[in-house]
Scaffold this motif. Structure first.
Motif, PDB file in Angstrom:
ATOM      1  N   GLU A 357       0.950  -1.222   0.366  1.00  0.00           N
ATOM      2  CA  GLU A 357       0.278   0.332   0.264  1.00  0.00           C
ATOM      3  C   GLU A 357       0.289   1.237   0.149  1.00  0.00           C
ATOM      4  O   GLU A 357       0.792   1.994   0.053  1.00  0.00           O
ATOM      5  CB  GLU A 357      -1.091   0.254   1.770  1.00  0.00           C
ATOM      6  CG  GLU A 357      -2.103  -1.210   1.229  1.00  0.00           C
ATOM      7  CD  GLU A 357      -3.039  -0.995   2.377  1.00  0.00           C
ATOM      8  OE1 GLU A 357      -2.836  -0.177   2.534  1.00  0.00           O
ATOM      9  OE2 GLU A 357      -4.095  -1.889   2.529  1.00  0.00           O
ATOM     10  N   TRP A 436      -8.822   5.042  -6.714  1.00  0.00           N
ATOM     11  CA  TRP A 436      -7.704   5.374  -7.187  1.00  0.00           C
ATOM     12  C   TRP A 436      -6.511   5.625  -5.910  1.00  0.00           C
ATOM     13  O   TRP A 436      -7.506   6.264  -5.198  1.00  0.00           O
ATOM     14  CB  TRP A 436      -7.561   5.441  -8.507  1.00  0.00           C
ATOM     15  CG  TRP A 436      -8.200   6.793  -8.490  1.00  0.00           C
ATOM     16  CD1 TRP A 436      -9.011   7.020  -9.277  1.00  0.00           C
ATOM     17  CD2 TRP A 436      -6.428   8.009  -8.153  1.00  0.00           C
ATOM     18  NE1 TRP A 436      -8.853   8.466  -9.123  1.00  0.00           N
ATOM     19  CE2 TRP A 436      -7.985   8.884  -9.002  1.00  0.00           C
ATOM     20  CE3 TRP A 436      -5.587   8.093  -7.715  1.00  0.00           C
ATOM     21  CZ2 TRP A 436      -6.809  10.360  -8.959  1.00  0.00           C
ATOM     22  CZ3 TRP A 436      -4.867   9.618  -8.058  1.00  0.00           C
ATOM     23  CH2 TRP A 436      -6.369  10.634  -8.154  1.00  0.00           C
ATOM     24  N   GLU A 438      -2.776   7.225  -5.629  1.00  0.00           N
ATOM     25  CA  GLU A 438      -1.483   7.293  -6.095  1.00  0.00           C
ATOM     26  C   GLU A 438      -0.194   6.851  -5.637  1.00  0.00           C
ATOM     27  O   GLU A 438      -0.328   8.153  -4.560  1.00  0.00           O
ATOM     28  CB  GLU A 438      -1.053   8.570  -7.232  1.00  0.00           C
ATOM     29  CG  GLU A 438      -0.250   8.562  -7.802  1.00  0.00           C
ATOM     30  CD  GLU A 438      -0.132  10.240  -9.160  1.00  0.00           C
ATOM     31  OE1 GLU A 438      -0.803   9.704 -10.137  1.00  0.00           O
ATOM     32  OE2 GLU A 438       0.063  10.910  -8.520  1.00  0.00           O
ATOM     33  N   TYR A 439       0.607   6.540  -5.953  1.00  0.00           N
ATOM     34  CA  TYR A 439       2.093   5.978  -4.508  1.00  0.00           C
ATOM     35  C   TYR A 439       2.954   7.069  -5.292  1.00  0.00           C
ATOM     36  O   TYR A 439       3.407   6.730  -6.550  1.00  0.00           O
ATOM     37  CB  TYR A 439       2.429   4.651  -4.376  1.00  0.00           C
ATOM     38  CG  TYR A 439       0.569   4.089  -3.576  1.00  0.00           C
ATOM     39  CD1 TYR A 439       0.978   4.635  -2.063  1.00  0.00           C
ATOM     40  CD2 TYR A 439      -0.062   3.279  -4.098  1.00  0.00           C
ATOM     41  CE1 TYR A 439      -0.369   4.353  -1.890  1.00  0.00           C
ATOM     42  CE2 TYR A 439      -1.180   2.833  -3.377  1.00  0.00           C
ATOM     43  CZ  TYR A 439      -1.087   3.206  -2.179  1.00  0.00           C
ATOM     44  OH  TYR A 439      -2.924   3.058  -1.524  1.00  0.00           O
ATOM     45  N   ILE A 457       5.906  -4.551  -5.738  1.00  0.00           N
ATOM     46  CA  ILE A 457       4.690  -4.359  -5.580  1.00  0.00           C
ATOM     47  C   ILE A 457       4.346  -5.976  -4.707  1.00  0.00           C
ATOM     48  O   ILE A 457       3.589  -6.422  -5.844  1.00  0.00           O
ATOM     49  CB  ILE A 457       3.376  -3.608  -6.163  1.00  0.00           C
ATOM     50  CG1 ILE A 457       3.935  -2.670  -6.902  1.00  0.00           C
ATOM     51  CG2 ILE A 457       2.409  -3.491  -5.110  1.00  0.00           C
ATOM     52  CD1 ILE A 457       3.725  -1.506  -7.696  1.00  0.00           C
ATOM     53  N   VAL A 460      -1.341  -6.526  -4.159  1.00  0.00           N
ATOM     54  CA  VAL A 460      -2.486  -5.785  -5.438  1.00  0.00           C
ATOM     55  C   VAL A 460      -3.613  -6.045  -5.015  1.00  0.00           C
ATOM     56  O   VAL A 460      -4.241  -7.076  -5.700  1.00  0.00           O
ATOM     57  CB  VAL A 460      -1.212  -5.646  -6.693  1.00  0.00           C
ATOM     58  CG1 VAL A 460      -2.497  -4.600  -7.338  1.00  0.00           C
ATOM     59  CG2 VAL A 460      -0.180  -5.087  -6.671  1.00  0.00           C
ATOM     60  N   ARG A 463      -5.906  -3.215  -9.914  1.00  0.00           N
ATOM     61  CA  ARG A 463      -5.114  -2.967 -10.531  1.00  0.00           C
ATOM     62  C   ARG A 463      -4.017  -1.964 -11.014  1.00  0.00           C
ATOM     63  O   ARG A 463      -4.110  -0.629  -9.933  1.00  0.00           O
ATOM     64  CB  ARG A 463      -5.416  -2.811 -12.693  1.00  0.00           C
ATOM     65  CG  ARG A 463      -6.259  -3.874 -13.096  1.00  0.00           C
ATOM     66  CD  ARG A 463      -7.744  -3.665 -13.178  1.00  0.00           C
ATOM     67  NE  ARG A 463      -8.330  -2.370 -13.367  1.00  0.00           N
ATOM     68  CZ  ARG A 463      -9.686  -1.665 -13.700  1.00  0.00           C
ATOM     69  NH1 ARG A 463      -9.107  -1.580 -15.273  1.00  0.00           N
ATOM     70  NH2 ARG A 463     -10.073  -0.846 -13.479  1.00  0.00           N
ATOM     71  N   VAL A 464      -2.674  -1.781 -11.442  1.00  0.00           N
ATOM     72  CA  VAL A 464      -1.244  -1.137 -11.459  1.00  0.00           C
ATOM     73  C   VAL A 464      -1.682   0.195 -12.486  1.00  0.00           C
ATOM     74  O   VAL A 464      -1.353  -1.142 -14.138  1.00  0.00           O
ATOM     75  CB  VAL A 464      -0.403  -1.656 -11.374  1.00  0.00           C
ATOM     76  CG1 VAL A 464       1.006  -0.516 -11.139  1.00  0.00           C
ATOM     77  CG2 VAL A 464       0.317  -1.725  -9.133  1.00  0.00           C
ATOM     78  N   TYR A 494       3.231   5.279  -9.468  1.00  0.00           N
ATOM     79  CA  TYR A 494       2.212   4.476  -9.775  1.00  0.00           C
ATOM     80  C   TYR A 494       0.941   4.314  -9.381  1.00  0.00           C
ATOM     81  O   TYR A 494       0.809   4.915  -8.537  1.00  0.00           O
ATOM     82  CB  TYR A 494       2.483   3.217 -10.401  1.00  0.00           C
ATOM     83  CG  TYR A 494       2.477   2.387  -8.237  1.00  0.00           C
ATOM     84  CD1 TYR A 494       1.578   1.529  -7.937  1.00  0.00           C
ATOM     85  CD2 TYR A 494       4.022   2.448  -7.731  1.00  0.00           C
ATOM     86  CE1 TYR A 494       1.361   1.060  -6.218  1.00  0.00           C
ATOM     87  CE2 TYR A 494       3.665   1.544  -6.411  1.00  0.00           C
ATOM     88  CZ  TYR A 494       2.985   1.519  -5.746  1.00  0.00           C
ATOM     89  OH  TYR A 494       2.932   1.102  -4.487  1.00  0.00           O
ATOM     90  N   ARG A 495       0.033   4.347  -9.699  1.00  0.00           N
ATOM     91  CA  ARG A 495      -1.763   4.116  -9.739  1.00  0.00           C
ATOM     92  C   ARG A 495      -2.314   2.760  -9.542  1.00  0.00           C
ATOM     93  O   ARG A 495      -1.868   1.874  -9.921  1.00  0.00           O
ATOM     94  CB  ARG A 495      -2.313   5.397 -10.271  1.00  0.00           C
ATOM     95  CG  ARG A 495      -3.838   5.118 -10.153  1.00  0.00           C
ATOM     96  CD  ARG A 495      -4.917   6.561 -10.857  1.00  0.00           C
ATOM     97  NE  ARG A 495      -4.145   7.673 -11.287  1.00  0.00           N
ATOM     98  CZ  ARG A 495      -4.460   9.028 -11.407  1.00  0.00           C
ATOM     99  NH1 ARG A 495      -5.463   8.863 -12.194  1.00  0.00           N
ATOM    100  NH2 ARG A 495      -3.548   9.730 -11.140  1.00  0.00           N
ATOM    101  N   GLN A 496      -3.193   2.878  -8.763  1.00  0.00           N
ATOM    102  CA  GLN A 496      -3.438   1.412  -7.893  1.00  0.00           C
ATOM    103  C   GLN A 496      -5.019   1.707  -7.827  1.00  0.00           C
ATOM    104  O   GLN A 496      -5.625   2.855  -7.137  1.00  0.00           O
ATOM    105  CB  GLN A 496      -3.592   1.102  -6.418  1.00  0.00           C
ATOM    106  CG  GLN A 496      -3.642  -0.637  -6.406  1.00  0.00           C
ATOM    107  CD  GLN A 496      -2.439  -0.945  -5.074  1.00  0.00           C
ATOM    108  OE1 GLN A 496      -1.882  -0.574  -5.219  1.00  0.00           O
ATOM    109  NE2 GLN A 496      -3.529  -1.202  -3.881  1.00  0.00           N
ATOM    110  N   ASP A 498      -9.222   0.661  -7.598  1.00  0.00           N
ATOM    111  CA  ASP A 498      -9.307  -0.713  -6.598  1.00  0.00           C
ATOM    112  C   ASP A 498     -11.523  -1.039  -7.792  1.00  0.00           C
ATOM    113  O   ASP A 498     -11.909  -0.023  -7.751  1.00  0.00           O
ATOM    114  CB  ASP A 498     -10.289   0.540  -5.591  1.00  0.00           C
ATOM    115  CG  ASP A 498     -11.040  -0.382  -4.647  1.00  0.00           C
ATOM    116  OD1 ASP A 498     -11.051  -1.852  -5.176  1.00  0.00           O
ATOM    117  OD2 ASP A 498     -11.215  -0.237  -3.679  1.00  0.00           O
TER     118      ASP A 498
END
Length: 500
Positions: A357, A436, A438-439, A457, A460, A463-464, A494-496, A498
């Motif tokens: 996370e 979403w 962003e990290y 990562i 997860v 999706r990335v 990168y953006r994750q 949900d």
């Protein structure tokens, strides 16, 4: 002819054991041939060393023995089997008429069992009073719990309640108390004969692993790789001149290895004074004549032999490694046999951090090789710890230790060596939306040379997307690889998404 038949019948009646009479015992003191196949402890991690005090793997032991059997029922005692034997797994083949009963004689010779088995037997009491030693004959009248009650000419007394130092001397070992672990079987042979039988059984208290040593070249682009098979036994029985094999991979077995106290089954002797001391209070010990127990496993013998290397064979989906020469699997000992030696194996040193996370763990130095023939390897690699050395002023110095799991041909081999000291990371949580997050991650390199870095990562749920570098998948994990310049920094984003 009728007289001859009557005479033979009479001899048969006289030779037959009387009703209630114990059948004769046939002792087989040692096998004529041995094979030992060792399986790893199933729950021990690859980089975790073998526990010398408690080897939690097991072995399949096969013994060849020659027996001379009388006609009729008899008890055959196989002496010198493993103390950790699973008697229910024992199979005896080569007996034309089979086996009627199996028993494990578990009461082995020890101070406690010798004392307990000597109840009602004559003993010699030795007392040290000052510089004098006095001896007196007596009979044991108590068990090993509580005080040592001995009947002498003066009556009954608690031996360990006298001042000074004393001991009990035993006149002999009771015949029902074997000095070696013994498996006995009851059989009934119609005729007297000599047979060669095979005894096979499983036993706890064994383990093995591969131990690797990787020595990096000065430029860090290659490594010399040496590996040893380490065989270990915490059993009190040794197996000399045995055909020895080990099996790599996970074999499903029901049950578990017993704890140390369960495995031994023998409690120590601790006698207490039940009456007031007759003299001034002093330390008093009850000493037994049998030799002391074996030394602790920390002092176990370690033997290294590298004349010939172990040979790898297929065993279904598992791998079997055969020691080329017969060897001794010694009691409470450890031995190493050469497994492989590969020089100048191409390797890559890189740095890795795992993200959960967006939160980074420690940055680790990792050594990676490819298990292919054209990359200097190309053979099944069993699991085990790895020690990594690097040259410094011409002297190889330890830079870290890791481990590898079982690796098949074609797989990447990654060795997690040590925490990095010249590479640091800083997490940046840049932005978030309804579905979403962003990290970001700032990677700083204090080395005077560029480095390869990978952010892995973990966990997860969605999706990335919109990663600042092209993601790659290694060993089922998603990674973001990047080159960080010397004394420089790089920002990864990168953006994750949900999916819920």
């Amino acid at each position: 002819m009728p007289r001859v038949r009557r005479a033979l019948a009479l001899l048969a009646v006289l030779a037959a054991p009387a009703a209630g009479q114990e059948p004769p015992a046939i002792d087989s003191p040692a096998p004529a041939g041995l094979a030992v196949t060792i399986y790893r402890a199933p729950d021990r991690a690859a980089k975790t060393a073998i526990d010398r005090n408690w080897a939690r793997g097991y072995a399949l032991i096969t013994e060849r023995r020659t027996l001379t059997l009388p006609a009729g029922p008899a008890v055959v005692r196989f002496q010198g089997v493993a103390a950790g034997i699973l008697p229910e797994s024992a199979i005896v083949s080569g007996l034309p008429d089979g086996v009627r009963e199996k028993n494990l004689d578990a009461d082995l010779l020890s101070p406690r069992t010798l004392y307990a088995a000597s109840f009602g037997r004559p003993v010699t009491i030795r007392r040290h009073i000052g510089k004098q030693v006095r001896e007196e004959e007596g009979i044991l009248r108590s068990g090993p719990d509580g005080a040592a009650i001995v009947q002498t000419a003066q009556g009954f007394e608690a031996v360990d309640c006298h001042g000074g130092q004393g001991a009990i001397g035993y006149h002999g070992v009771p015949p029902a108390l074997p000095a070696k672990p013994t498996l006995s079987i009851l059989l009934d042979s119609p005729v007297a004969r000599t047979v060669t039988v095979t005894l096979s059984y499983l036993a706890w208290g064994f383990d093995w692993q591969a131990n690797y040593v990787a020595t990096l070249s000065p430029d860090g682009a290659h490594a010399d790789l040496v590996a040893w098979l380490t065989l270990a036994s915490s059993d009190v029985t040794g197996f000399p001149d045995a055909e020895t094999m080990v099996v790599a991979g996970t074999v499903k077995r029901e049950g578990r290895a017993p704890y140390a106290w369960e495995r031994s089954g023998i409690r120590s002797i601790a006698l207490q004074c039940l009456s007031a001391p007759e003299v001034k209070e002093e330390t008093m010990h009850l000493l037994a004549l049998p030799p002391p127990p074996p030394p602790p496993m920390a002092a176990m013998d370690i033997v290294v032999t590298g004349a010939r290397m172990a040979v790898q064979e297929d065993l279904g989906d598992l791998k079997l490694y055969r020691v080329p020469d017969r060897t001794t699997v010694a009691a409470r000992a450890q031995k190493q046999v050469a497994l492989l030696h590969r020089g100048a194996v191409p390797v890559e040193v890189f740095y890795r951090v795992r993200l959960r996370e967006g939160n980074p763990g420690p940055v680790r130095t990792v050594l990676r090789a490819r298990n292919r023939k054209d990359a200097g390897l190309g053979l099944p690699l069993p699991a085990g710890p790895v020690a990594v050395f690097a040259p410094r002023a011409g002297v190889p110095l330890l830079v870290g230790e890791g481990g590898i799991a079982d690796k098949a041909i074609g797989e990447d081999v990654e060795i997690d060596v040590a925490n990095a000291t010249q590479v640091t990371v800083e997490a940046v949580h840049a932005a978030s939306g309804k579905h979403w997050k962003e990290y970001g991650l700032i990677v700083r390199n204090a080395n005077p040379r560029p480095i390869r870095f990978e952010a892995e990562i973990l966990a997860v749920p969605g999706r990335v997307r919109k990663a600042s570098v092209t993601p790659v998948r290694r060993d089922g994990a998603l990674r973001l690889p990047v080159t960080v310049p010397a004394n420089g920094r790089v920002t990864l984003r990168y953006r994750q998404i949900d999916d819920d």
